[in-house]
Scaffold this motif. Structure first.
Motif, PDB file in Angstrom:
ATOM      1  N   GLU A 255      41.253  48.102  48.930  1.00 40.83           N
ATOM      2  CA  GLU A 255      41.305  48.392  47.593  1.00 40.83           C
ATOM      3  C   GLU A 255      40.250  47.693  46.818  1.00 40.83           C
ATOM      4  O   GLU A 255      40.516  46.214  46.954  1.00 40.83           O
ATOM      5  N   GLY A 256      39.334  47.943  46.048  1.00 39.79           N
ATOM      6  CA  GLY A 256      38.531  47.050  45.126  1.00 39.79           C
ATOM      7  C   GLY A 256      38.149  47.665  43.964  1.00 39.79           C
ATOM      8  O   GLY A 256      37.639  49.179  44.066  1.00 39.79           O
ATOM      9  N   SER A 257      37.780  46.960  43.131  1.00 40.56           N
ATOM     10  CA  SER A 257      37.221  47.474  41.837  1.00 40.56           C
ATOM     11  C   SER A 257      35.610  47.565  41.692  1.00 40.56           C
ATOM     12  O   SER A 257      35.037  48.282  40.920  1.00 40.56           O
ATOM     13  N   ASP A 258      35.019  46.801  42.471  1.00 39.44           N
ATOM     14  CA  ASP A 258      33.523  46.631  42.156  1.00 39.44           C
ATOM     15  C   ASP A 258      33.279  45.966  40.817  1.00 39.44           C
ATOM     16  O   ASP A 258      32.271  46.328  40.196  1.00 39.44           O
ATOM     17  N   TYR A 259      34.104  44.918  40.396  1.00 42.53           N
ATOM     18  CA  TYR A 259      34.121  44.589  39.021  1.00 42.53           C
ATOM     19  C   TYR A 259      33.015  43.523  38.695  1.00 42.53           C
ATOM     20  O   TYR A 259      32.592  42.501  39.753  1.00 42.53           O
ATOM     21  N   HIS A 260      32.086  43.725  37.916  1.00 46.44           N
ATOM     22  CA  HIS A 260      30.764  42.827  37.729  1.00 46.44           C
ATOM     23  C   HIS A 260      30.855  42.205  36.415  1.00 46.44           C
ATOM     24  O   HIS A 260      30.207  41.636  36.118  1.00 46.44           O
ATOM     25  N   GLY A 261      31.968  42.338  35.713  1.00 49.80           N
ATOM     26  CA  GLY A 261      31.982  41.646  34.117  1.00 49.80           C
ATOM     27  C   GLY A 261      31.766  42.784  33.118  1.00 49.80           C
ATOM     28  O   GLY A 261      31.203  43.902  33.414  1.00 49.80           O
ATOM     29  N   ASP A 262      31.860  42.151  32.128  1.00 45.46           N
ATOM     30  CA  ASP A 262      31.857  43.199  30.803  1.00 45.46           C
ATOM     31  C   ASP A 262      30.164  43.240  30.354  1.00 45.46           C
ATOM     32  O   ASP A 262      29.622  42.127  30.427  1.00 45.46           O
TER      33      ASP A 262
END
Length: 263
Positions: A255-262
């Motif tokens: 499971e992963g969000s692929d979060y890159h920041g705002d």
């Protein structure tokens, strides 16, 4: 009770906006148990993240996201739990950096030919930045006032999705090379965000699922160990189907969000 995890996070060592230490702190404050910073084609942020994880008592596992080619299909392979000091892995990351540099020079020239007055320095959002990817060019276009947002910079058919930009290819490893590279460094390879894969049929169609299963069978033979089943852009139906296929091929579900920041 299960662990709260995110195995797909990007720092500013690739195309994210936050330092590795800032990401570790953010996830610690949000109550996560395990995270992995999976920067694109690079492992520069790992050592810093591991130290921060140890200090804050949150488990940080080594990670990377590799862009690869499989018979003309672009895939992303996530690597986990490898030795980030492995010599062969480090040499390959340096080679990939060179490939990206060549492509970036072509992208910059194309943007300038399209009338956008930006330089390679404009694509760097911080001092000492080594990695430059398309999102960095997008931020440069925003800063120069050519577009109102990073999302707009990726609008279909224009800016970074203009035909002349999309035609610029970058040398990549094959899927088999990437899977073996991760394995020889002691890690496990996972196929990232499968619903985003192109050239195997219309997403969700019978053709897509048939071709995806064949793709998965081939990657499993190469040594693939997992499938990113749970991802923000996957529908519930897709998540269920991916979970079923992971079970069929004896693959770990991640499971992963692929979060890159705002932005």
């Amino acid at each position: 009770m299960g662990y709260k995890v995110d195995y797909h996070v990007h720092s500013w060592c690739s195309d994210g906006t936050m330092k590795p230490t800032e990401l570790v702190r953010k996830y610690h404050e949000e109550g996560y148990d395990i995270i992995s910073i999976t920067d694109h084609d690079g492992i520069d942020g790992i050592a810093e993240a591991l130290i921060a994880g140890e200090a804050l008592k949150i488990q940080v596992i080594t990670g990377v996201e590799l862009s690869v080619d499989f018979e003309g299909i672009n895939l992303h392979i996530l690597g986990y739990k490898f030795d980030h000091e492995n010599e062969e892995l480090q040499e390959k990351m340096e080679e990939l950096r060179g490939y990206r540099k060549e492509r970036n020079e072509k992208i910059l020239a194309a943007l300038q030919n399209m009338g956008y007055d930006i330089t390679m320095e404009d694509a760097k959002q911080r001092k000492g930045q080594k990695y430059i990817g398309k999102p960095n060019f997008a931020r440069a276009l925003v800063a120069k006032g050519y577009v109102g947002s990073v999302k707009e910079a990726f609008a279909e058919g224009v800016f970074l999705n203009a035909p002349e930009i999309k035609a610029i290819e970058r040398k990549k490893m094959t899927a088999e090379e990437a899977i073996k590279l991760i394995a020889q460094a002691g890690g496990m390879a996972v196929l990232a965000h499968p619903a985003k894969i192109k050239k195997i049929g219309e997403r969700g169609s019978e053709e897509y699922w048939k071709n995806f299963e064949e793709l998965l069978r081939s990657l499993k033979k190469m040594g693939l160990k997992g499938l990113e089943c749970f991802y923000p852009e996957h529908t519930e139906e897709e998540q269920l189907k991916f979970a079923v296929l992971a079970g069929k091929f004896h693959l770990h579900m991640t499971e992963g969000s692929d979060y890159h920041g705002d932005e």
